[in-house]
Design an enzyme around this catalytic site. Sequence first.
Site, mmCIF file in Angstrom:
data_model
loop_
_atom_site.group_PDB
_atom_site.id
_atom_site.type_symbol
_atom_site.label_atom_id
_atom_site.label_comp_id
_atom_site.label_asym_id
_atom_site.label_seq_id
_atom_site.Cartn_x
_atom_site.Cartn_y
_atom_site.Cartn_z
ATOM 1 C CB THR A 53 -0.925 0.026 1.234
ATOM 2 O OG1 THR A 53 -1.393 1.358 1.449
ATOM 3 C CG2 THR A 53 -0.211 -0.424 2.490
ATOM 4 C CB CYS A 74 -4.006 4.720 -4.256
ATOM 5 S SG CYS A 74 -5.091 3.630 -3.317
#
Length: 230
Positions: free
Chosen positions: A83, A196
């Site tokens: 992430t 992202c």
Amino acid sequence: MKTIGLIGGMSWESSAEYYRLLNELVRERLGGLHSARCVLYSVDFAEIERLQVAGEWERAGDVLAAAARGVEAAGADLVLICTNTMHKVAGQVEAALSVPLLHLADATAEAVLRADVRRVGLLGTAFTMEQDFYRQRLTGHGLEALVPDEAGRALVHRVIYEELCLGVVREESRAAYQAVIADLVREGAEGVILGCTEIELLIGAEHSPVPVFPTTRLHAEAAVDAALSM
């Protein structure tokens, strides 16, 4: 081949992409029935998201540091935080490890530089776009990062948490992201970092007038490079 440790679950939608990409890349490079040696610790994203919103980053870092120790104990020779946003606590995670942490922003910046791009738009969660931890890492590689205006940042963030993290991909959201990208290009962006790991579920190269840099794929490619060369 070395073993890749994955700290995932943030969200599991993108962690599944990591697993697929790692195995496809290893098969492409080694052929036959080869697949990636990897171990995955998947956290409960609801717990992490609550800590993000509350600004309790140190507690969130403790959770990921424990996960890092777990994948190292399971045999990982290098570790990935799957992430972008949670690279805010990369220092805590790295301190918990005796094996290398492969930083996602470094892998991304190297790809941007290879493309001879220096000024990039950055899409991601509000935390990634608005705080310094990620943009400063890019700046350290000689890149200039542009982020959307306030309305654009809010839209990008909302789609990530309310749609993409739940596996929802909407054409209207893709069109909205394309409008944000167009604004960044008008501001001078020569490329766009999909900062992202879920954004790749929505935006590909065909949706942008400038090169896009898909961080999930780039991170996976760097991990396979490391695992096969260590």
